[in-house]
Write a protein that holds these residues in place. Structure first.
Motif, short mmCIF file in Angstrom:
data_model
loop_
_atom_site.label_atom_id
_atom_site.label_comp_id
_atom_site.label_asym_id
_atom_site.label_seq_id
_atom_site.Cartn_x
_atom_site.Cartn_y
_atom_site.Cartn_z
N ASP A 133 24.36 26.79 28.49
CA ASP A 133 23.93 27.75 29.49
C ASP A 133 24.41 29.12 29.05
O ASP A 133 25.62 29.33 28.88
CB ASP A 133 24.53 27.39 30.84
CG ASP A 133 23.99 28.25 31.97
OD1 ASP A 133 24.63 28.26 33.03
OD2 ASP A 133 22.97 28.92 31.78
N PRO A 134 23.58 30.10 28.82
CA PRO A 134 22.14 30.10 29.04
C PRO A 134 21.36 29.33 27.97
O PRO A 134 21.90 29.04 26.91
CB PRO A 134 21.79 31.58 28.97
CG PRO A 134 22.83 32.15 28.05
CD PRO A 134 24.09 31.39 28.35
N ASP A 135 20.12 29.05 28.27
CA ASP A 135 19.25 28.32 27.36
C ASP A 135 18.56 29.33 26.44
O ASP A 135 17.64 30.04 26.85
CB ASP A 135 18.22 27.52 28.15
CG ASP A 135 17.37 26.63 27.26
OD1 ASP A 135 17.75 26.44 26.09
OD2 ASP A 135 16.33 26.13 27.72
N LEU A 136 19.02 29.41 25.20
CA LEU A 136 18.49 30.38 24.24
C LEU A 136 17.79 29.68 23.09
O LEU A 136 18.06 28.51 22.81
CB LEU A 136 19.65 31.23 23.69
CG LEU A 136 20.41 32.09 24.71
CD1 LEU A 136 21.61 32.75 24.04
CD2 LEU A 136 19.49 33.14 25.32
N PRO A 137 16.91 30.37 22.39
CA PRO A 137 16.26 29.77 21.22
C PRO A 137 17.29 29.37 20.18
O PRO A 137 18.36 30.00 20.04
CB PRO A 137 15.37 30.90 20.70
CG PRO A 137 15.16 31.81 21.86
CD PRO A 137 16.43 31.74 22.66
N GLU A 138 16.98 28.31 19.44
CA GLU A 138 17.89 27.89 18.37
C GLU A 138 17.98 28.97 17.30
O GLU A 138 17.03 29.70 17.04
CB GLU A 138 17.39 26.58 17.75
CG GLU A 138 17.48 25.39 18.70
CD GLU A 138 17.03 24.10 18.03
OE1 GLU A 138 16.29 24.18 17.02
OE2 GLU A 138 17.40 23.03 18.52
N ILE A 139 19.14 29.05 16.68
CA ILE A 139 19.37 30.04 15.64
C ILE A 139 20.34 29.45 14.63
O ILE A 139 21.27 28.73 15.00
CB ILE A 139 19.92 31.35 16.25
CG1 ILE A 139 19.97 32.47 15.21
CG2 ILE A 139 21.29 31.13 16.87
CD1 ILE A 139 20.29 33.84 15.82
N THR A 140 20.12 29.72 13.36
CA THR A 140 21.04 29.25 12.34
C THR A 140 22.20 30.21 12.21
O THR A 140 22.15 31.37 12.65
CB THR A 140 20.35 29.12 10.98
OG1 THR A 140 19.98 30.42 10.52
CG2 THR A 140 19.11 28.23 11.07
N ALA A 141 23.25 29.75 11.59
CA ALA A 141 24.41 30.61 11.36
C ALA A 141 24.04 31.82 10.52
O ALA A 141 24.46 32.95 10.79
CB ALA A 141 25.53 29.81 10.70
N ARG A 142 23.23 31.60 9.49
CA ARG A 142 22.80 32.73 8.66
C ARG A 142 22.03 33.74 9.49
O ARG A 142 22.24 34.96 9.36
CB ARG A 142 21.95 32.23 7.49
CG ARG A 142 21.30 33.37 6.70
CD ARG A 142 20.42 32.85 5.58
NE ARG A 142 21.22 32.37 4.48
CZ ARG A 142 21.69 33.15 3.51
NH1 ARG A 142 21.46 34.45 3.52
NH2 ARG A 142 22.39 32.65 2.53
N GLN A 143 21.13 33.26 10.32
CA GLN A 143 20.34 34.18 11.14
C GLN A 143 21.22 34.97 12.09
O GLN A 143 20.97 36.16 12.35
CB GLN A 143 19.29 33.39 11.92
CG GLN A 143 18.15 32.86 11.06
CD GLN A 143 17.26 31.87 11.80
OE1 GLN A 143 17.68 31.23 12.77
NE2 GLN A 143 16.02 31.74 11.35
N LEU A 144 22.27 34.34 12.61
CA LEU A 144 23.14 35.04 13.53
C LEU A 144 23.97 36.10 12.80
O LEU A 144 24.22 37.19 13.33
CB LEU A 144 24.05 34.05 14.26
CG LEU A 144 24.86 34.62 15.43
CD1 LEU A 144 23.97 35.38 16.41
CD2 LEU A 144 25.62 33.52 16.15
#
Length: 393
Positions: free
Chosen positions: A35-46
């Motif tokens: 919570d919150p419900d967010l789109p998936e993201i990879t560590a590299r993308q973050l």
């Protein structure tokens, strides 16, 4: 001296991107459900999202708690009390006042409008301490003592190191991951609400044993990539070494009046020029921006009898700087009793193949001072320091 005081030098979360860039590696991971419900993201993308963040304006309330595991300094301070005179530094001097942030819990109000205007106000009950940077002027004011500190000519453009950063977020992420090597794991571990903002949780952990760091957690704003909260935990457990984050934040442009200051009537004003070659108010001390090996330069530059810099032992999270002072260690039993008691309270006597010495410990950085004048320092455990000293024999 005189570097542009960017918002990151006054507001801890904005500097978190630099901390991440100095330490993290990559383990591919997707954000867990939460919570919150967010789109998936990879560590590299973050990582790339943090690097791409271009937050120039913000205001809000910020809380920081620091627990280095040091003994109380009250007795030590009283031991030096008789040495203080009327010629001491102003109570509004940032180099004096901001040292309070290294221990305890504090609440601050912060505001930033680009690299030329920032304000930080440290709240202490009904008293306030404010640090205001506006163009070439830096003002600091301590309401408790009614003293002000003013420095003129504080800005000189972006530091060279900032201009040399890779040109794109992807390039910066590639450099970060290559530099980190195999010593670090990073995962995106769920989501969170921080100061009412949706955020991803970046969790960074050493792969190596012997580090004092258990984990670094960074809450990253899901919309704009700005770090909102930073938590550094020690392998010793207990309270985090550093737990710092916004409790309220607004990314709109603060009013211009936030960055104007006029000393109140009757205030004692201390004027200081900016050409002294010292750290600017709000800047990190020398060595802290370059990572752990930089700490060795601080120790080595403070009277190394050998005249050369530190030797670096190990890599990654278990890096140790070794300095040969060229002189036997001072005997603590010859020091004033207040100082002797302070040193004894966070020093452990140790022996090994290297001989004997004392490990001075905190929850993060430990240092071994051998009786023959060698210093081993790093964010590593006592055993790791002793092992390094033994290996040097």
């Amino acid at each position: 001296m005189a570097e542009t005081r960017k918002a990151s030098r006054f507001i801890v979360p904005v500097a978190v991107a630099g901390v991440a860039a100095a330490t993290i590696g990559l383990v591919p991971a997707l954000a867990a459900s939460g919570d919150p419900d967010l789109p998936e993201i990879t560590a590299r993308q973050l990582i790339e999202k943090i690097a791409a963040s271009d937050t120039q304006t913000l205001s809000g309330t910020f809380k920081i708690s620091t627990d280095l595991g040091l003994p109380a300094l009250g007795g030590l301070a009283s031991g030096f009390g008789s040495m203080d005179g009327d010629g001491g530094p102003s109570s509004a001097d940032p180099s004096e006042k901001l040292t309070e942030l290294v221990s305890g819990s504090h609440t601050l109000r912060v505001a930033a409008d680009g690299p030329e205007r920032q304000r930080l106000t440290l709240l202490d009950g009904s008293d306030e301490y404010s640090l205001i940077h506006n163009g070439d002027d830096v003002w600091a004011y301590d309401s408790k003592s009614n003293e002000a500190f003013h420095e003129k000519g504080a800005s000189s453009g972006a530091p060279e190191k900032d201009r040399e950063l890779p040109g794109t977020p992807k390039q910066l992420a590639d450099e970060v991951l290559k530099a980190a090597g195999d010593t670090t794991s990073i995962t995106v571990d769920g989501t969170a609400k921080v100061a009412g903002r949706d955020a991803y949780q970046l969790v960074i952990k050493p792969k190596q044993s012997g580090s004092t760091v258990e984990s670094v957690k960074i809450a990253v704003d899901a919309a704009n990539g700005t770090p909102l909260k930073f938590t550094l935990s020690s392998v010793e457990g207990g309270k985090p070494v550093v737990d710092a984050g916004f409790t309220k934040v607004d990314f709109g442009k603060p009013a211009a009046s936030e960055f104007t200051f006029t000393a109140p009537k009757g205030a004692k004003v201390t004027e200081e020029a900016a050409e002294k070659g010292e750290e600017a108010p709000g800047d990190l001390p020398k060595g802290f921006e370059e990572g752990l090996p930089g700490l060795g330069e601080v120790f080595g530059g403070a009277g190394s009898g050998s005249g050369k810099g530190p030797d670096v032992i190990g890599e990654g999270w278990t890096t140790i700087a070794k300095i040969d002072t060229g002189a036997p260690a001072p005997k603590t039993d010859e020091a004033p009793k207040e100082i002797q008691g302070f040193l004894d309270s966070f020093g452990d006597k140790v022996t090994g193949k290297f001989g004997s010495g004392t490990v001075f410990k905190t929850k993060l950085v430990n240092a071994l001072l051998t009786d023959d004048g060698k210093v081993y320092v790093g964010a590593v455990t006592k055993d790791a320091l002793v092992d390094a000293a033994n290996a040097g024999k």
